[in-house]
Design an enzyme around this catalytic site. Sequence first.
Site, mmCIF file in Angstrom:
data_model
loop_
_atom_site.group_PDB
_atom_site.id
_atom_site.type_symbol
_atom_site.label_atom_id
_atom_site.label_comp_id
_atom_site.label_asym_id
_atom_site.label_seq_id
_atom_site.Cartn_x
_atom_site.Cartn_y
_atom_site.Cartn_z
ATOM 1 C CB SER A 103 -0.936 0.008 1.212
ATOM 2 O OG SER A 103 -0.193 -0.161 2.403
ATOM 3 C CG ASP B 14 -3.916 5.507 7.032
ATOM 4 O OD1 ASP B 14 -2.720 5.267 7.321
ATOM 5 O OD2 ASP B 14 -4.505 4.954 6.079
ATOM 6 C CG HIS C 150 -0.679 3.887 4.711
ATOM 7 N ND1 HIS C 150 -1.972 3.503 4.977
ATOM 8 C CD2 HIS C 150 -0.082 2.828 4.138
ATOM 9 C CE1 HIS C 150 -2.151 2.252 4.559
ATOM 10 N NE2 HIS C 150 -1.017 1.811 4.051
#
Length: 375
Positions: free
Chosen positions: A36, A338, A341
Amino acid sequence: MNMKMEMNMNSLLFVVLCLIHVSRCVSYTNFAFGDSVVDAGNNNHLASLSKADYSPYGIDFTPSGGKPTGRYTNGFTIIDIIAQALGAKTLASPSLAGNATSNALLGGINFGSGASGILEETGAVYLGRIPLRKQIDHFEQSRAEMVQTMGENRTQDLLKNAIFSLTIGNNDIITYFLPKIPFIGSYNEVSHAVLQETMVAHMGSYLKRLHELGARKFVVVDIGPLGCLPFVRAIHLLPDGKCHEEMNMLIRGYNEKLRQAVNILNQDLGNGSIFVYANSYDVISEILQNYRDYGFENVNDPCCGGNIPPFFCFRIEGEERQISSNLCDDRSKYLFWDAYHPGQAANFIIAQHVLNGDENICSPFNIRQLHNLKL
Ligand SMILES: *[C@@H]1O[C@H](CO)[C@@H](O)[C@H](O)[C@H]1NC(C)=O
Ligand SMILES: *[C@@H]1O[C@H](CO)[C@@H](O)[C@H](O)[C@H]1NC(C)=O
Ligand SMILES: *[C@@H]1O[C@H](CO)[C@@H](O)[C@H](O)[C@H]1NC(C)=O
């Protein structure tokens, strides 16, 4: 002619010129593999519990006007920032978005997938994701399309000067520390040493496979201090400023073994191939320690979603009102976007370090030097 059409014409012209004279395509091309941290929209196409295709993800991503793209951050990812700094025509397109050949010629292809890992079973709780082995299968398919369009020799010329980056392993570590789930993920019972060695062995074989497919310039990114992620600190009830030391120790051990494997690849395949080891661990640790020097005010809490499970970061625009999770006032002051990340502000700092850093950050070359080498 409207802007969009003009851009398409320019892209088309560039592709045509490249097809005729590959040597004139001096622009930056990146084939990006990873999780991600690099995914730019592949998981949008999967039935996955790991997605970032909703607001406020992308709120600072100027090319989309602040709309979500599938990037797991508020703005540009680290590889976006590097691509722009090195003059890429466009950002690498998600592999599942189609048009592999023209995308490869423009900015490259992004094979990254949220929740994926080096090990096959990593991220299984999220269902849809593309493990590293499959990302490389996808590259092999794109390569075959490129050969069909421009022939083997031109494809090889393009590939040998492109940067192949691998930013993966975060989810393997996180999965290892999750409570054991029946039937899913059996490897969280092995010792630290076995986990590290298994991950490095897989990385080594994937790097060799990419080399066989024509990759010559590699960037192998290590794993950062995940023990300091808001998500990890929250589920282990760690106070502000404290990180999960056992996790960080496991990661440092893995990174050391990865560095040795990269050195060996440079020796064994060194002829016309370069494997750069990028030390993100020390860059992020330094930012965490001296965060005020880097313009941050908060390195404990996520900007979006808060630091209590389930950490959802979302915003739903209704007719009457909007429903949303916590969102901080000044996104540039938070290291974390978040609970998992870094935000765009941190991504800019990390990107500058790996682009221009000395041999403690990137060895044997930094990414700018790697790009400038003509193979
Ligand atoms: C692929 O390229 C064609 C022709 O250039 C274009 O019409 C189409 O929209 C592109 N598809 C995607 C998904 O970008
Ligand atoms: C491809 O490269 C090889 C080796 O350099 C050369 O012998 C061959 O003629 C080239 N093929 C084409 C189609 O240019
Ligand atoms: C590197 O390439 C040169 C020229 O092709 C060759 O003579 C040499 O043996 C190669 N070295 C290694 C370690 O493969």
